[in-house]
Design an enzyme around this catalytic site. Structure first.
Site, PDB file in Angstrom:
ATOM      1  N   LYS A  90       0.830  -1.201   0.000  1.00 47.32           N
ATOM      2  CA  LYS A  90       0.000   0.000   0.000  1.00 47.32           C
ATOM      3  C   LYS A  90       0.869   1.257   0.000  1.00 47.32           C
ATOM      4  CE  LYS A  90      -3.791   1.998   2.760  1.00 47.32           C
ATOM      5  NZ  LYS A  90      -4.635   1.764   3.963  1.00 47.32           N
ATOM      6  N   SER A 119      -9.386   1.921   3.641  1.00 48.64           N
ATOM      7  CA  SER A 119      -8.585   2.627   2.661  1.00 48.64           C
ATOM      8  C   SER A 119      -7.616   1.760   1.877  1.00 48.64           C
ATOM      9  CB  SER A 119      -7.803   3.737   3.357  1.00 48.64           C
ATOM     10  OG  SER A 119      -6.887   3.194   4.304  1.00 48.64           O
ATOM     11  N   SER A 163      -9.939  -0.653   7.509  1.00 49.35           N
ATOM     12  CA  SER A 163      -9.362  -0.462   6.179  1.00 49.35           C
ATOM     13  C   SER A 163      -8.799  -1.723   5.555  1.00 49.35           C
ATOM     14  CB  SER A 163      -8.275   0.612   6.228  1.00 49.35           C
ATOM     15  OG  SER A 163      -8.846   1.858   6.525  1.00 49.35           O
TER      16      SER A 163
END
Length: 512
Positions: free
Chosen positions: A90, A170, A194
């Site tokens: 990420k 996210s 997330s």
């Protein structure tokens, strides 16, 4: 601070963050190679899928950057624990090769030439860092009206099961990438939902470990109280294998030094994991009001019973004060810890001034509102900049952690004499809407107590609603990470539902 329901619901659907590992894992472990021998996904194959489905075709926008020469690195790894498996990271986690942006143009040139410890440990264990994944900008902590999966750097991540629907956030790009076959596994980060929401909605396994199992150094922060990095993969065993490469002590992240009886191997024994006679609490009030999700969940519960589990129905509503207190904690820590992070990065290349505080980010967004704030504002940033009362913060933190941990999860486990709690993770994916923001069903799920208290949370695919994936969540006590993984692995063996394959098409096309 008192928040309206829209603000609370918007935040506690998304936010995210962080990770490290012990060098002992770099050594070949007995049985590890045999476990993954048949699952090795060549980096070249992953790159070709990225080119066909992310750069072109449905254009999932899951991957921001990748190394086209990754296969050469994979080929030289030999019999290491991860054997050159391609892994995506990420883009709020630092890697040597690429800028770390958190999806914001303010950090588009943030090339620190540092590996986060979790990344260094994955490399030491033989994993190949294939690239960086898209995310909800600033891990969904910028504004209440955000659309999960959108960032100014990467655009909108599309769900591979239905490209006109959301990938949650996210860790949107990481979940979508694993589902789409762009890597063997990916790293996500979570502050509250997330990893787990993203994994559930994309139909993959996601594990949020106990806070402290994985270091947070060199990862763009929200909250030292709640932030953690975790693995996302196709199976519980794969997620456990990657967790072993990530987890470990880091002297510069003090919370990692508090882990009792730290394990090096989270895979050993998973194949033999059993739920026979294990008491599991079913969070009935958190199933929600979607009848289709409830029907899928009831099948999963029947599978748990076939596995030998003893199910105990629990009727419980959390103390609502925990949400206000946790939100105060996140805002206070965001301002302080974002500033510390920004002051730690080298001066960025280019004419733009390197941001050194949350106030600098707010000013950047205002000055670049046509690109950064076309779809939503920065209300949470602005509130965080004004959240400066340390005494109030410390009181809120004490309250939040106590209520979520001792008075919720610990109490439920003890009162009902159960080892785990289960609930649906989230409902199915909702249509993308950049104008109005996310539109999820907030009645489903029980993830916030684990996130706020820093306890483990595992989501495993349990089926689908109209070919949209949904997951089942397993919760346990603090530091029961291995045991929670065992529960998920045992459930996988008895899961009766068929899992959908990504269609890479619009969901609406099926109804037109």
């Amino acid at each position: 601070m008192t928040l309206n329901n829209r603000m609370l619901t918007a935040f506690f659907s998304s936010a995210c963050i962080l990770g490290v590992t012990g060098p002992a894992f770099a050594q070949e472990q007995s049985g590890t190679i045999a476990r993954i021998e048949q699952k090795v996904s060549h980096a070249d194959d992953a790159i070709e899928r990225i080119r066909q489905l992310d750069d072109a075709g449905p254009m999932l926008n899951a991957v921001i950057a990748y190394n086209p020469e990754a296969q050469a690195l994979s080929d030289i790894m030999g019999k290491t624990a991860l054997r050159g498996m391609p892994i995506l990271v990420k883009d709020n986690i630092e890697t040597i090769e690429w800028p770390t942006t958190a999806g914001s143009l303010a950090l588009k040139n943030n090339l620190t030439h540092r590996d986060a410890p979790l990344v260094a440990n994955i490399r030491a264990a033989g994993g190949v860092i294939l690239g960086k994944t898209n995310l909800s900008e600033w891990a969904n902590i910028r504004d209440s009206k955000s659309t999960s999966g959108w960032s100014a750097i990467g655009g909108l991540t599309r769900n591979p099961h239905a490209i006109d629907r959301n990938s949650c956030g996210s860790s949107s790009g990481s979940g979508a990438a694993v589902a789409a076959g762009f890597a063997w596994a990916a790293i996500g980060t979570e502050t509250n939902g997330s990893i787990t929401c993203t994994a559930s909605i994309n139909g993959v396994v996601g594990f949020k470990p106990s806070v402290g199992l994985v270091s947070r150094r060199h990862i763009i922060p929200i909250s030292s109280t709640q932030d953690t990095a975790g693995p996302m993969a196709k199976t519980v065993t794969d997620a456990a294998l990657l967790l072993g490469a990530m987890a470990g002590e880091d002297p510069q992240d003090a919370v990692t030094l508090t882990v009792p009886n730290r394990r090096l191997d989270y895979v050993a024994g998973l194949n033999e994991a059993s739920l026979h006679g294990v008491r599991i609490g079913v969070m009935r009030n958190q199933i929600g009001d979607n009848g289709d999700v409830e029907a899928v969940f009831e099948v999963a519960l029947a599978d748990l019973q076939r596995a030998g589990a003893v199910l105990v129905d629990i009727e419980f509503e959390p103390n609502g004060q925990v949400y206000d207190d946790s939100f105060t904690v996140l805002l206070f820590e965001l301002r302080e810890e974002m500033g510390k992070y920004l002051r730690s990065i080298p001066k960025m290349d280019g004419p733009a001034q390197t941001p050194r505080s949350l106030a600098d980010l707010i000013a950047f967004n205002s000055a670049n509102s046509d690109t950064e704030m076309r779809y939503f504002g920065q209300g949470f940033f602005q509130i965080a900049e004004r959240t400066t009362d340390r005494a109030a913060y410390e009181t809120a933190r004490t309250n939040a952690v106590r209520i979520a941990g001792e008075e919720t999860i610990d109490m439920l486990l003890a009162k009902h004499n159960v080892t785990y709690l289960v609930a649906p993770t989230r409902g199915p994916s909702w249509p993308n809407d950049l104008v109005n923001g996310d539109n999820f069903n907030g009645s489903i799920g029980f993830g916030s107590p684990s996130a706020i208290a820093g306890y483990p949370h595992l989501t495993v695919p349990m089926g689908a609603v109209e070919r949209l994936p949904v997951g089942i969540s397993f919760f346990g006590a603090k530091w029961s990470d291995y045991e929670v993984l065992q529960a998920g692995a045992a459930y996988e063996k008895f899961r009766s539902a068929s899992l959908p394959e990504p269609s890479f098409e619009r969901w609406s096309s099926a109804t037109e």
